[in-house]
Design a protein around this motif. Structure first.
Motif, PDB file in Angstrom:
ATOM      1  N   LEU A 261      16.681  15.118  -5.863  1.00 51.98           N
ATOM      2  CA  LEU A 261      18.012  15.384  -6.423  1.00 51.98           C
ATOM      3  C   LEU A 261      19.087  14.551  -5.723  1.00 51.98           C
ATOM      4  O   LEU A 261      20.009  14.040  -6.364  1.00 51.98           O
ATOM      5  CB  LEU A 261      18.341  16.872  -6.307  1.00 51.98           C
ATOM      6  N   ILE A 262      18.964  14.399  -4.407  1.00 54.75           N
ATOM      7  CA  ILE A 262      19.911  13.569  -3.649  1.00 54.75           C
ATOM      8  C   ILE A 262      19.792  12.111  -4.099  1.00 54.75           C
ATOM      9  O   ILE A 262      20.794  11.423  -4.324  1.00 54.75           O
ATOM     10  CB  ILE A 262      19.648  13.678  -2.131  1.00 54.75           C
ATOM     11  N   GLY A 263      18.536  11.634  -4.242  1.00 56.20           N
ATOM     12  CA  GLY A 263      18.325  10.266  -4.706  1.00 56.20           C
ATOM     13  C   GLY A 263      18.899  10.049  -6.095  1.00 56.20           C
ATOM     14  O   GLY A 263      19.537   9.024  -6.360  1.00 56.20           O
ATOM     15  N   ALA A 264      18.684  11.017  -6.978  1.00 58.50           N
ATOM     16  CA  ALA A 264      19.219  10.918  -8.335  1.00 58.50           C
ATOM     17  C   ALA A 264      20.748  10.897  -8.313  1.00 58.50           C
ATOM     18  O   ALA A 264      21.382  10.152  -9.061  1.00 58.50           O
ATOM     19  CB  ALA A 264      18.714  12.084  -9.177  1.00 58.50           C
ATOM     20  N   ALA A 265      21.343  11.736  -7.448  1.00 59.99           N
ATOM     21  CA  ALA A 265      22.804  11.791  -7.344  1.00 59.99           C
ATOM     22  C   ALA A 265      23.378  10.446  -6.896  1.00 59.99           C
ATOM     23  O   ALA A 265      24.390   9.980  -7.431  1.00 59.99           O
ATOM     24  CB  ALA A 265      23.211  12.893  -6.371  1.00 59.99           C
ATOM     25  N   LEU A 266      22.722   9.811  -5.915  1.00 54.95           N
ATOM     26  CA  LEU A 266      23.168   8.499  -5.433  1.00 54.95           C
ATOM     27  C   LEU A 266      23.064   7.452  -6.536  1.00 54.95           C
ATOM     28  O   LEU A 266      23.965   6.626  -6.717  1.00 54.95           O
ATOM     29  CB  LEU A 266      22.340   8.067  -4.220  1.00 54.95           C
ATOM     30  N   PHE A 267      21.957   7.498  -7.266  1.00 55.13           N
ATOM     31  CA  PHE A 267      21.748   6.511  -8.333  1.00 55.13           C
ATOM     32  C   PHE A 267      22.758   6.700  -9.462  1.00 55.13           C
ATOM     33  O   PHE A 267      23.322   5.735  -9.984  1.00 55.13           O
ATOM     34  CB  PHE A 267      20.324   6.625  -8.877  1.00 55.13           C
ATOM     35  N   ILE A 268      23.001   7.952  -9.836  1.00 56.54           N
ATOM     36  CA  ILE A 268      23.979   8.236 -10.892  1.00 56.54           C
ATOM     37  C   ILE A 268      25.379   7.840 -10.441  1.00 56.54           C
ATOM     38  O   ILE A 268      26.180   7.308 -11.227  1.00 56.54           O
ATOM     39  CB  ILE A 268      23.926   9.725 -11.278  1.00 56.54           C
ATOM     40  N   LEU A 269      25.686   8.054  -9.160  1.00 59.29           N
ATOM     41  CA  LEU A 269      26.975   7.638  -8.618  1.00 59.29           C
ATOM     42  C   LEU A 269      27.151   6.132  -8.755  1.00 59.29           C
ATOM     43  O   LEU A 269      28.249   5.644  -9.070  1.00 59.29           O
ATOM     44  CB  LEU A 269      27.094   8.059  -7.149  1.00 59.29           C
ATOM     45  N   ALA A 270      26.059   5.379  -8.548  1.00 61.67           N
ATOM     46  CA  ALA A 270      26.107   3.924  -8.710  1.00 61.67           C
ATOM     47  C   ALA A 270      26.499   3.551 -10.136  1.00 61.67           C
ATOM     48  O   ALA A 270      27.292   2.625 -10.362  1.00 61.67           O
ATOM     49  CB  ALA A 270      24.753   3.313  -8.357  1.00 61.67           C
ATOM     50  N   LEU A 271      25.971   4.286 -11.103  1.00 68.21           N
ATOM     51  CA  LEU A 271      26.284   4.013 -12.501  1.00 68.21           C
ATOM     52  C   LEU A 271      27.751   4.320 -12.805  1.00 68.21           C
ATOM     53  O   LEU A 271      28.408   3.589 -13.559  1.00 68.21           O
ATOM     54  CB  LEU A 271      25.380   4.841 -13.414  1.00 68.21           C
TER      55      LEU A 271
END
Length: 282
Positions: A261-271
């Protein structure tokens, strides 16, 4: 309101496309899976962009840059093999995040090949994408094919950009997918994969066909949403990864951990950062 509905449906379809691909790929040869999905994808793109493809393909084929289109199509075919192999071995969300890091490779190639410059925002996006992909894949042991798929995807984009082809994007997409599908079919035949069609279940075939349909349809819906809801549609579409994780947990029984979930949050933040035209005045 209608635009938001279109965006939500587009997000769900985009999230389900790789899940359907993985579901149909579990007991099927990756090259054969890619061939089926690739052929369907090619047909759907032709359905959506038939006038442009018929009108502009002759001009495209007459250019010297056709060699770059052929190479981009070859890269697309290799991408299909690596992507389906990666899905066969790994977790859907982990594979997709690594593959989407092809954006980072494309940016780097822009600097070294095209001598373009990167802004501070670009560096922030790169850092967040890589961090998100790494954290999301910490528990995964097999990422080689995901990385190869990412390189192939970036290679196809770079070759098209380097060719300087001036035509409709859907025309380029069609020919890259068409050539890629031919490459996949040749690989399938060479490996004796055609014989495996008889052993493939009906459900697997349906999943692969739906995967080939879902991807272009999701982008069509997204484009409609953009015309109605503007930036809000993009904000919604950026949540594809989270929706994918939830759907894969329900459909494929893939586990969602705190790290993922943390990894997904970081990736979505990049978008989200990528979407902004300005970021702290930059």
């Amino acid at each position: 309101m209608t635009g938001i509905i279109w965006a939500c449906v587009a997000t769900l379809l985009a999230a389900c496309a790789p899940i359907l691909a993985k579901a149909g790929n579990k007991k099927t040869d990756p090259a054969l899976s890619g061939s089926i999905a690739g052929i369907v994808l090619c047909v759907v793109i032709f359905f959506y962009a038939k006038p442009q493809i018929l009108a502009e393909s002759s001009g495209l084929l007459g250019q010297k840059s056709i060699i770059f289109v052929l190479l981009a199509g070859l890269a697309t075919g290799l991408f299909g093999i690596c992507f389906f192999k990666a899905l066969h071995e790994g977790v859907t969300s982990g594979v997709v995040t690594i593959v989407r890091c092809s954006y980072v490779i494309t940016l780097a190639a822009g600097v070294f090949i095209f001598h373009s410059s990167m802004s501070v925002k670009d560096y922030i996006v790169i850092a967040l994408m890589i961090a998100g992909a790494v954290v999301l894949n910490l528990d995964e042991k097999k990422a080689a094919f995901s990385l190869l798929a990412s390189v192939c995807a970036a290679g196809a984009v770079i070759l098209i950009k380097y060719s300087g082809v001036q035509t409709d994007r859907s025309v380029i997409a069609f020919w890259c997918v068409f050539i890629g599908a031919v490459v996949l079919v040749i690989c399938t035949i060479a490996q004796g994969g055609i014989r495996k069609i008889k052993s493939m279940s009906f459900v697997d075939g349906i999943c692969l066909i739906l995967a080939g349909i879902a991807f272009p349809v999701s982008h069509d819906f997204y484009n409609r949403a953009l015309g109605m809801a503007g930036g809000i549609a993009t904000y919604i579409f950026n949540m594809v990864l989270l929706v994918m994780m939830i759907c894969s947990a329900v459909i494929l029984k893939e586990k969602i951990s705190g790290k993922k979930l943390i990894g997904a949050a970081l990736f979505i933040l990049a978008l989200f950062v990528m979407q902004q035209t300005t970021f702290f005045g930059i």
